[in-house]
Scaffold this motif. Sequence first.
Motif, PDB file in Angstrom:
ATOM      1  N   GLU A  49       0.829  -1.212   0.000  1.00  0.00           N
ATOM      2  CA  GLU A  49       0.000   0.000   0.000  1.00  0.00           C
ATOM      3  C   GLU A  49       0.861   1.259   0.000  1.00  0.00           C
ATOM      4  O   GLU A  49       0.529   2.262  -0.638  1.00  0.00           O
ATOM      5  CB  GLU A  49      -0.921  -0.003   1.225  1.00  0.00           C
ATOM      6  CG  GLU A  49      -2.085  -0.975   1.150  1.00  0.00           C
ATOM      7  CD  GLU A  49      -3.202  -0.473   0.253  1.00  0.00           C
ATOM      8  OE1 GLU A  49      -3.235   0.741  -0.043  1.00  0.00           O
ATOM      9  OE2 GLU A  49      -4.036  -1.304  -0.160  1.00  0.00           O
ATOM     10  N   LEU A  50       1.969   1.211   0.734  1.00  0.00           N
ATOM     11  CA  LEU A  50       2.832   2.392   0.868  1.00  0.00           C
ATOM     12  C   LEU A  50       3.970   2.416  -0.148  1.00  0.00           C
ATOM     13  O   LEU A  50       4.706   3.398  -0.220  1.00  0.00           O
ATOM     14  CB  LEU A  50       3.423   2.422   2.287  1.00  0.00           C
ATOM     15  CG  LEU A  50       2.420   2.542   3.440  1.00  0.00           C
ATOM     16  CD1 LEU A  50       3.142   2.358   4.778  1.00  0.00           C
ATOM     17  CD2 LEU A  50       1.712   3.892   3.401  1.00  0.00           C
ATOM     18  N   ASP A  51       4.122   1.328  -0.894  1.00  0.00           N
ATOM     19  CA  ASP A  51       5.243   1.160  -1.825  1.00  0.00           C
ATOM     20  C   ASP A  51       6.568   1.212  -1.067  1.00  0.00           C
ATOM     21  O   ASP A  51       7.528   1.853  -1.501  1.00  0.00           O
ATOM     22  CB  ASP A  51       5.206   2.231  -2.930  1.00  0.00           C
ATOM     23  CG  ASP A  51       6.117   1.865  -4.107  1.00  0.00           C
ATOM     24  OD1 ASP A  51       6.383   0.663  -4.305  1.00  0.00           O
ATOM     25  OD2 ASP A  51       6.578   2.786  -4.809  1.00  0.00           O
ATOM     26  N   TYR A  52       6.606   0.528   0.069  1.00  0.00           N
ATOM     27  CA  TYR A  52       7.808   0.415   0.884  1.00  0.00           C
ATOM     28  C   TYR A  52       8.418  -0.975   0.673  1.00  0.00           C
ATOM     29  O   TYR A  52       7.785  -1.879   0.141  1.00  0.00           O
ATOM     30  CB  TYR A  52       7.484   0.596   2.373  1.00  0.00           C
ATOM     31  CG  TYR A  52       7.233   2.015   2.820  1.00  0.00           C
ATOM     32  CD1 TYR A  52       7.122   3.053   1.897  1.00  0.00           C
ATOM     33  CD2 TYR A  52       7.074   2.320   4.166  1.00  0.00           C
ATOM     34  CE1 TYR A  52       6.875   4.361   2.309  1.00  0.00           C
ATOM     35  CE2 TYR A  52       6.833   3.615   4.592  1.00  0.00           C
ATOM     36  CZ  TYR A  52       6.730   4.631   3.663  1.00  0.00           C
ATOM     37  OH  TYR A  52       6.486   5.909   4.085  1.00  0.00           O
ATOM     38  N   ILE A  53       9.647  -1.145   1.134  1.00  0.00           N
ATOM     39  CA  ILE A  53      10.295  -2.454   1.065  1.00  0.00           C
ATOM     40  C   ILE A  53       9.815  -3.297   2.242  1.00  0.00           C
ATOM     41  O   ILE A  53       9.842  -2.853   3.393  1.00  0.00           O
ATOM     42  CB  ILE A  53      11.826  -2.323   1.099  1.00  0.00           C
ATOM     43  CG1 ILE A  53      12.325  -1.680  -0.198  1.00  0.00           C
ATOM     44  CG2 ILE A  53      12.489  -3.680   1.307  1.00  0.00           C
ATOM     45  CD1 ILE A  53      13.814  -1.443  -0.231  1.00  0.00           C
ATOM     46  N   TYR A  54       9.372  -4.497   1.944  1.00  0.00           N
ATOM     47  CA  TYR A  54       8.942  -5.424   2.992  1.00  0.00           C
ATOM     48  C   TYR A  54      10.099  -6.344   3.361  1.00  0.00           C
ATOM     49  O   TYR A  54      10.708  -6.974   2.491  1.00  0.00           O
ATOM     50  CB  TYR A  54       7.755  -6.257   2.505  1.00  0.00           C
ATOM     51  CG  TYR A  54       7.515  -7.489   3.348  1.00  0.00           C
ATOM     52  CD1 TYR A  54       7.203  -7.367   4.702  1.00  0.00           C
ATOM     53  CD2 TYR A  54       7.624  -8.757   2.800  1.00  0.00           C
ATOM     54  CE1 TYR A  54       7.007  -8.488   5.485  1.00  0.00           C
ATOM     55  CE2 TYR A  54       7.426  -9.889   3.580  1.00  0.00           C
ATOM     56  CZ  TYR A  54       7.120  -9.739   4.911  1.00  0.00           C
ATOM     57  OH  TYR A  54       6.941 -10.846   5.686  1.00  0.00           O
ATOM     58  N   VAL A  55      10.410  -6.424   4.649  1.00  0.00           N
ATOM     59  CA  VAL A  55      11.490  -7.278   5.132  1.00  0.00           C
ATOM     60  C   VAL A  55      10.923  -8.284   6.128  1.00  0.00           C
ATOM     61  O   VAL A  55      10.539  -7.918   7.245  1.00  0.00           O
ATOM     62  CB  VAL A  55      12.613  -6.451   5.806  1.00  0.00           C
ATOM     63  CG1 VAL A  55      13.744  -7.377   6.247  1.00  0.00           C
ATOM     64  CG2 VAL A  55      13.134  -5.386   4.859  1.00  0.00           C
ATOM     65  N   ASP A  56      10.845  -9.529   5.737  1.00  0.00           N
ATOM     66  CA  ASP A  56      10.374 -10.599   6.611  1.00  0.00           C
ATOM     67  C   ASP A  56      11.581 -11.190   7.335  1.00  0.00           C
ATOM     68  O   ASP A  56      12.264 -12.076   6.827  1.00  0.00           O
ATOM     69  CB  ASP A  56       9.659 -11.672   5.779  1.00  0.00           C
ATOM     70  CG  ASP A  56       9.143 -12.818   6.638  1.00  0.00           C
ATOM     71  OD1 ASP A  56       9.283 -12.740   7.876  1.00  0.00           O
ATOM     72  OD2 ASP A  56       8.602 -13.779   6.073  1.00  0.00           O
ATOM     73  N   THR A  57      11.844 -10.686   8.536  1.00  0.00           N
ATOM     74  CA  THR A  57      13.014 -11.168   9.280  1.00  0.00           C
ATOM     75  C   THR A  57      12.843 -12.630   9.694  1.00  0.00           C
ATOM     76  O   THR A  57      13.816 -13.365   9.802  1.00  0.00           O
ATOM     77  CB  THR A  57      13.266 -10.316  10.538  1.00  0.00           C
ATOM     78  OG1 THR A  57      12.134 -10.392  11.405  1.00  0.00           O
ATOM     79  CG2 THR A  57      13.497  -8.860  10.154  1.00  0.00           C
ATOM     80  N   GLY A  58      11.601 -13.030   9.915  1.00  0.00           N
ATOM     81  CA  GLY A  58      11.354 -14.417  10.277  1.00  0.00           C
ATOM     82  C   GLY A  58      11.815 -15.369   9.186  1.00  0.00           C
ATOM     83  O   GLY A  58      12.347 -16.448   9.463  1.00  0.00           O
ATOM     84  N   ALA A  59      11.624 -14.952   7.926  1.00  0.00           N
ATOM     85  CA  ALA A  59      12.060 -15.781   6.796  1.00  0.00           C
ATOM     86  C   ALA A  59      13.577 -15.913   6.788  1.00  0.00           C
ATOM     87  O   ALA A  59      14.121 -16.969   6.427  1.00  0.00           O
ATOM     88  CB  ALA A  59      11.580 -15.180   5.484  1.00  0.00           C
TER      89      ALA A  59
END
Length: 223
Positions: free
Chosen positions: A25-35
């Motif tokens: 929605e915000l066009d931000y970078i998503y960082v899944d630390t759990g992954a």
Amino acid sequence: MNYNIAIDGPAGAGKTTIAERIAAELDYIYVDTGAMYRAMGYFFIQNQVKSLEEVSDLESFCSQADITISYQNGEQQVLLNGENVTSYLRSEEVSRMSSIVSSHSAVRCKLVELQKKLAETENVVMNGRDIGTCVLPNADLKIYLTASSKTRAQRRYKELTEKGVPCNIEEIEKEIIARDERDMNRELSPLRQADDAIRIDCSDLSIEEVTARILQLFQEVRK
């Protein structure tokens, strides 16, 4: 100026789904630390290491794992030593091992350094278990997303059965409760709600409702 959003919470609360939607929605970078931690857990499994006690020099062992994040067709991919291991990271075995290895400082230091560096230069939405308390203590918005163990088990059961994976909902809930216990009581960076985080219990909320609530909170922060 770049913005950081931290979303913490226990396993199965929906952090990944919500963080992905917020980032989109915000066009931000998503960082899944759990992954990233699951990738390290997978690295241990691939090397047939069943416990930390089996590794005499854990720091040296961890240095052999190069874990990076890339995007393909707008979707996050996790690379372990150049191999795309994304499809292997959601198994119960990997989740269990990642919870074990993430309690050790050698593992956490390696991954936290990468996470911090990314957040310093980019607008990011980052989810995990110690983002607001350890990785991004100065995040612009901190969310603690949670749900009952029963609700989380039901969601996990649905996810696995839809993929054709045989599973038992009672066993899934037992493992979720056990993982909560490990994560909340580990010595290094335990799972807890940051003092300035906003708690959202999503047991009875839809994905759309949670997403809308967090976006509203973030708009208030930016104002």
